[in-house]
Design an enzyme around this catalytic site. Sequence first.
Site, short mmCIF file in Angstrom:
data_model
loop_
_atom_site.label_atom_id
_atom_site.label_comp_id
_atom_site.label_asym_id
_atom_site.label_seq_id
_atom_site.Cartn_x
_atom_site.Cartn_y
_atom_site.Cartn_z
N ASP A 247 -7.99 5.02 -3.27
CA ASP A 247 -7.15 3.92 -2.78
C ASP A 247 -6.63 3.12 -3.97
OD1 ASP A 247 -5.86 1.95 -1.44
OD2 ASP A 247 -7.61 1.15 -0.39
N HIS B 17 -2.66 0.68 6.86
CA HIS B 17 -2.86 0.90 5.43
C HIS B 17 -2.55 2.35 5.09
CE1 HIS B 17 -4.38 -0.28 1.54
NE2 HIS B 17 -5.26 0.72 1.52
N CYS C 22 0.81 -1.22 0.00
CA CYS C 22 0.00 0.00 0.00
C CYS C 22 0.84 1.26 0.00
CB CYS C 22 -0.96 -0.01 1.20
SG CYS C 22 -0.14 -0.05 2.82
#
Length: 623
Positions: free
Chosen positions: A432, A416, A369
């Site tokens: 995202d 994250h 991420c």
Amino acid sequence: MPDGPGLLPMSGAAAPLQWLTMGLLAVGLLGLSPALSLSLLAFGLAVLTALKLREARSLEERRVVALLQLVCAGLLAALRPELAPSLLQGLAILMALAGLLALELGAGPDWKALLRRSLQVLLAAMPIALVLFLLLPRLMPFTNFGAGQGMGAMTGLSDSMEPGSIARLAVSRQAAARVAFPLGGEPPPLEQRYWRVMVHERFDGRSWRSAAPSFARPAAGQPAPPPPPAAPGEGIQLWLIEPSGLAAVPWSGSGRPLSADLNLQRSGELLNRAPGSQRRVYALTEKSDQSGWRTAPPGPIDLLLPLGENPRLEALAAGWRRLGSNRERLDAATGWFRGQPFRYTLEPGALPRQAPLDHFLFESRLGFCGHYASAFTTLMRAAGVPARVVSGYRGGQWVQPVGGTGYVDLRQADAHAWSEVWLDGEGWRRVDPTAWAAGDPLARSGAAGAGSRAGGGPLDWIQQQWWGLDIAWARWWLGYDGEQQQALVARLLGDRSHLLGVVVLLAVAVSLAAGLGGLGWLGRRRRGDPLRLELERTLRAFARQGMAPAAGETLPVFAQRLQQRWPALSGPLEAFVAHYQQQRFAGVPGPIGRRQARRLGRALRRSLRAGNRSQNAVQREHP
């Protein structure tokens, strides 16, 4: 025998009880952070108490030890108010009181009687404790998700993010936080569970940092006014987070803080004035009509980008600059990103020092991420769109305990990072890019964050049930803060809040009288000759059946009359009378003899009740 005037032998119940209390206090000290001055005070007080106990010989010195133990337990209660430490502190207080009673009563090793009397003392003190808890001003609990840099790191949060230097990311299942929803409520769907913590706005070409140092506590100025309480029917989220070292705490991004210790920043970071080295509890409303941080315009820092660090990235974004709006530029970047063969992995290898994001976007296309959020945010800035990186938690496991409140369990593995871009007319929008990568763990297995959630075994289930109780405790005990206390006083006294002191004194006086009365009543129940009390209970049972001893009649003679009426009771009667006679006239009854008398007396009374039931059944069948 005592060693001299005013000296106590080191045998009996007092010494073992006091040393056991010290052991319990030592266990309670293990969870304290040495960074807090009050923690050091607790450590020092416990050590001095243990040394005093080791040298104590007189009754006065041992009394001082007992009082010091109670003070130490109270200090630990202020430092560690969670459920498990509270239970441990309660047990330590119970043992300290038992040791003090053993000193005052000169009792032998009859621990059962001492602990029973100590428990009675604690119960008698509960009304006063409840009054003080509800009405006296409450003290706030005196209380690193380090994703370290280097070739290897663990999942978690930090005030900086440099994914290019991490070759391998290990998954940590260490607990991070728990969030409970209104009673009967449920969490948002898994794909909508984004819990923001840090906002990283400064970028030097390799690493992202927060514009404000999040490891520092908020500046202490004038105390903030307490926020308005939740409106009737307004849902409340209760957060319980583990020590992190960060001032920023997780939240959903919507809602309103219900504590003056929470400070919502313009960037959407929620700062807590409580020390980050301790576990923290706070509450927020679930929804809010205020736009807040979402519509706060971007600043120059949200477009800063070191030019020339990643030339291929900058050339790609230059073509998007010619598009008319930020929305069109975002759509173009989204389409390009989705069309690339990116793969999610925890072992991407370290990126080169030169043009690291170029290498990720156009050559390796492997990362987690941090890589995706960093590269996408940089692309947006290069295209002229204000953007920033946000780190927090994604997903979380929904746990519904057998007998408690449901909650979302967040682990370090759920850490994250994602992007936020500014769109005219909409404000800050979450993007995202990790979700577009093949092998994204949320889409693959329902787990969140940097790694998949391992299957839980029996120990995990037990831990989840305990955490459910912990959440309920936090909602009732730690969730009762100064704001709720002021609301309670306002409901009770209205505009006469200046009479609070008088009300507290009256309530304490009534509670003290009730506690002492109850303690005296419990004491009278146990006062007297135990053998004689057991005999009187047995005689009352026979008197209810119309059989009472005559004046001057001895116990054996009365037992013979009873056997004539109830022949089936001959065995239990003879055993009870023989034991009573032996204990009464053979010397002072000991604990074993008293327990045997109670056992024989209960057996005799049970036999009497059983015989009466049989006789009544026969009479009903043959009237």
